[in-house]
Design a protein around this motif. Structure first.
Motif, PDB file in Angstrom:
ATOM      1  N   ASP A 188       3.197  -8.040 -44.490  1.00  0.00           N
ATOM      2  CA  ASP A 188       4.247  -8.687 -45.281  1.00  0.00           C
ATOM      3  C   ASP A 188       5.574  -8.751 -44.528  1.00  0.00           C
ATOM      4  O   ASP A 188       6.288  -9.738 -44.596  1.00  0.00           O
ATOM      5  CB  ASP A 188       4.430  -7.972 -46.623  1.00  0.00           C
ATOM      6  CG  ASP A 188       3.190  -8.095 -47.499  1.00  0.00           C
ATOM      7  OD1 ASP A 188       2.361  -9.005 -47.259  1.00  0.00           O
ATOM      8  OD2 ASP A 188       3.036  -7.274 -48.417  1.00  0.00           O
ATOM      9  N   ASP A 189       5.916  -7.696 -43.793  1.00  0.00           N
ATOM     10  CA  ASP A 189       7.139  -7.659 -42.994  1.00  0.00           C
ATOM     11  C   ASP A 189       6.762  -8.088 -41.585  1.00  0.00           C
ATOM     12  O   ASP A 189       6.134  -7.336 -40.848  1.00  0.00           O
ATOM     13  CB  ASP A 189       7.710  -6.236 -42.993  1.00  0.00           C
ATOM     14  CG  ASP A 189       8.884  -6.070 -42.048  1.00  0.00           C
ATOM     15  OD1 ASP A 189       9.416  -7.086 -41.560  1.00  0.00           O
ATOM     16  OD2 ASP A 189       9.274  -4.921 -41.808  1.00  0.00           O
ATOM     17  N   ARG A 190       7.130  -9.276 -41.215  1.00  0.00           N
ATOM     18  CA  ARG A 190       6.705  -9.804 -39.917  1.00  0.00           C
ATOM     19  C   ARG A 190       7.730  -9.498 -38.819  1.00  0.00           C
ATOM     20  O   ARG A 190       8.151 -10.374 -38.083  1.00  0.00           O
ATOM     21  CB  ARG A 190       6.420 -11.289 -40.038  1.00  0.00           C
ATOM     22  CG  ARG A 190       5.265 -11.517 -40.985  1.00  0.00           C
ATOM     23  CD  ARG A 190       4.954 -12.949 -41.174  1.00  0.00           C
ATOM     24  NE  ARG A 190       3.957 -13.059 -42.240  1.00  0.00           N
ATOM     25  CZ  ARG A 190       2.899 -13.813 -42.174  1.00  0.00           C
ATOM     26  NH1 ARG A 190       2.677 -14.555 -41.133  1.00  0.00           N
ATOM     27  NH2 ARG A 190       2.054 -13.855 -43.180  1.00  0.00           N
ATOM     28  N   ASP A 191       8.121  -8.234 -38.750  1.00  0.00           N
ATOM     29  CA  ASP A 191       9.045  -7.772 -37.710  1.00  0.00           C
ATOM     30  C   ASP A 191       8.271  -7.778 -36.394  1.00  0.00           C
ATOM     31  O   ASP A 191       7.598  -6.815 -36.038  1.00  0.00           O
ATOM     32  CB  ASP A 191       9.552  -6.376 -38.050  1.00  0.00           C
ATOM     33  CG  ASP A 191      10.505  -5.814 -37.006  1.00  0.00           C
ATOM     34  OD1 ASP A 191      10.669  -6.436 -35.930  1.00  0.00           O
ATOM     35  OD2 ASP A 191      11.068  -4.750 -37.271  1.00  0.00           O
ATOM     36  N   THR A 192       8.366  -8.909 -35.673  1.00  0.00           N
ATOM     37  CA  THR A 192       7.542  -9.076 -34.483  1.00  0.00           C
ATOM     38  C   THR A 192       7.873  -8.066 -33.385  1.00  0.00           C
ATOM     39  O   THR A 192       7.003  -7.702 -32.612  1.00  0.00           O
ATOM     40  CB  THR A 192       7.648 -10.514 -33.930  1.00  0.00           C
ATOM     41  OG1 THR A 192       9.014 -10.819 -33.677  1.00  0.00           O
ATOM     42  CG2 THR A 192       7.062 -11.511 -34.914  1.00  0.00           C
ATOM     43  N   GLY A 193       9.122  -7.595 -33.327  1.00  0.00           N
ATOM     44  CA  GLY A 193       9.466  -6.580 -32.337  1.00  0.00           C
ATOM     45  C   GLY A 193       8.695  -5.294 -32.563  1.00  0.00           C
ATOM     46  O   GLY A 193       8.175  -4.692 -31.634  1.00  0.00           O
ATOM     47  N   ARG A 194       8.621  -4.878 -33.818  1.00  0.00           N
ATOM     48  CA  ARG A 194       7.876  -3.661 -34.142  1.00  0.00           C
ATOM     49  C   ARG A 194       6.382  -3.861 -33.893  1.00  0.00           C
ATOM     50  O   ARG A 194       5.707  -2.980 -33.372  1.00  0.00           O
ATOM     51  CB  ARG A 194       8.128  -3.251 -35.592  1.00  0.00           C
ATOM     52  CG  ARG A 194       7.517  -1.914 -35.903  1.00  0.00           C
ATOM     53  CD  ARG A 194       7.897  -1.285 -37.188  1.00  0.00           C
ATOM     54  NE  ARG A 194       8.580  -2.111 -38.157  1.00  0.00           N
ATOM     55  CZ  ARG A 194       8.649  -1.825 -39.438  1.00  0.00           C
ATOM     56  NH1 ARG A 194       8.083  -0.734 -39.892  1.00  0.00           N
ATOM     57  NH2 ARG A 194       9.286  -2.595 -40.266  1.00  0.00           N
ATOM     58  N   LEU A 195       5.860  -5.042 -34.271  1.00  0.00           N
ATOM     59  CA  LEU A 195       4.439  -5.331 -34.044  1.00  0.00           C
ATOM     60  C   LEU A 195       4.116  -5.334 -32.552  1.00  0.00           C
ATOM     61  O   LEU A 195       3.097  -4.795 -32.119  1.00  0.00           O
ATOM     62  CB  LEU A 195       4.059  -6.679 -34.655  1.00  0.00           C
ATOM     63  CG  LEU A 195       4.137  -6.810 -36.171  1.00  0.00           C
ATOM     64  CD1 LEU A 195       3.868  -8.248 -36.597  1.00  0.00           C
ATOM     65  CD2 LEU A 195       3.170  -5.864 -36.850  1.00  0.00           C
ATOM     66  N   ALA A 196       4.998  -5.930 -31.749  1.00  0.00           N
ATOM     67  CA  ALA A 196       4.756  -6.078 -30.312  1.00  0.00           C
ATOM     68  C   ALA A 196       4.749  -4.753 -29.575  1.00  0.00           C
ATOM     69  O   ALA A 196       4.068  -4.608 -28.557  1.00  0.00           O
ATOM     70  CB  ALA A 196       5.808  -7.003 -29.703  1.00  0.00           C
ATOM     71  N   ASN A 197       5.493  -3.775 -30.075  1.00  0.00           N
ATOM     72  CA  ASN A 197       5.639  -2.508 -29.357  1.00  0.00           C
ATOM     73  C   ASN A 197       4.853  -1.350 -29.945  1.00  0.00           C
ATOM     74  O   ASN A 197       4.914  -0.248 -29.422  1.00  0.00           O
ATOM     75  CB  ASN A 197       7.125  -2.152 -29.281  1.00  0.00           C
ATOM     76  CG  ASN A 197       7.893  -3.164 -28.473  1.00  0.00           C
ATOM     77  OD1 ASN A 197       7.498  -3.510 -27.367  1.00  0.00           O
ATOM     78  ND2 ASN A 197       8.982  -3.683 -29.041  1.00  0.00           N
TER      79      ASN A 197
END
Length: 176
Positions: A157-166
């Motif tokens: 739901d939270d598409r914080d791509t920085g957090r997903l990427a790291n």
């Protein structure tokens, strides 16, 4: 018919009726009860709607994904592969980067892909399953295109791509 055949047929009919009730009770899209019946005495039920890529992204189950200790709400789509994935929960997996687009991990077993939805291009935040390798993929960038080998299971739901990427570690569980 002989008197011994009738009880056997009645028992088979009862078992078939019980199975039908169990199957319809376990589905979200069971038809509403109808007071009408067809001339043969059987109830008529409409055919389920055809599956489309957009309806395969409808959510059926809330889950919690924890990325490096930070919880994020997520949802699983309503399809057979996502339900098989849900049967593995809770999972705790190490992530690795793949193609600077997604973080991948390997569940303890391959998923049953029978009844897979129509292919859809993955988007940032999607949780997907790559059939040939048997791995999960958490996309932090949009994927190239739809592929029958990639099944979108749900999305964060939270598409914080920085957090997903790291993210280095993920825990996936049913939402409380």
């Amino acid at each position: 018919m002989t008197p011994t055949v009738l009880p056997a047929l009645a028992a088979r009919g009862a078992v078939a009726a019980a199975l039908l009730l169990a199957v319809t009770a376990c589905t979200d899209n069971a038809p509403a009860a109808s007071s009408g019946s067809s001339p043969s005495g059987r109830h008529q039920t409409p055919a389920p709607p055809a599956s489309t890529a957009s309806s395969d992204r409808n959510t059926a189950m809330n889950i919690r994904i924890t990325l490096d200790g930070q919880p994020v709400d997520a949802t699983l789509n309503d399809n057979a592969v996502a339900r098989d994935f849900a049967s593995l929960l809770p999972l705790s997996l190490d992530l690795e980067d793949f193609h600077q687009t997604e973080r991948i991990a390997y569940p303890p077993r391959k998923l049953d892909t029978s009844g897979a939805p129509a292919p859809a291009a993955p988007k940032a935040g999607d949780l997907a399953y790559y059939v040939p390798w048997g791995n999960l993929a958490l996309f932090y960038r949009d994927g190239d295109s739809a592929s029958a080998d990639l099944i979108v299971l749900g999305h964060v739901d939270d598409r914080d791509t920085g957090r997903l990427a790291n993210a280095e570690h993920v825990t996936i569980e049913a939402a409380p």
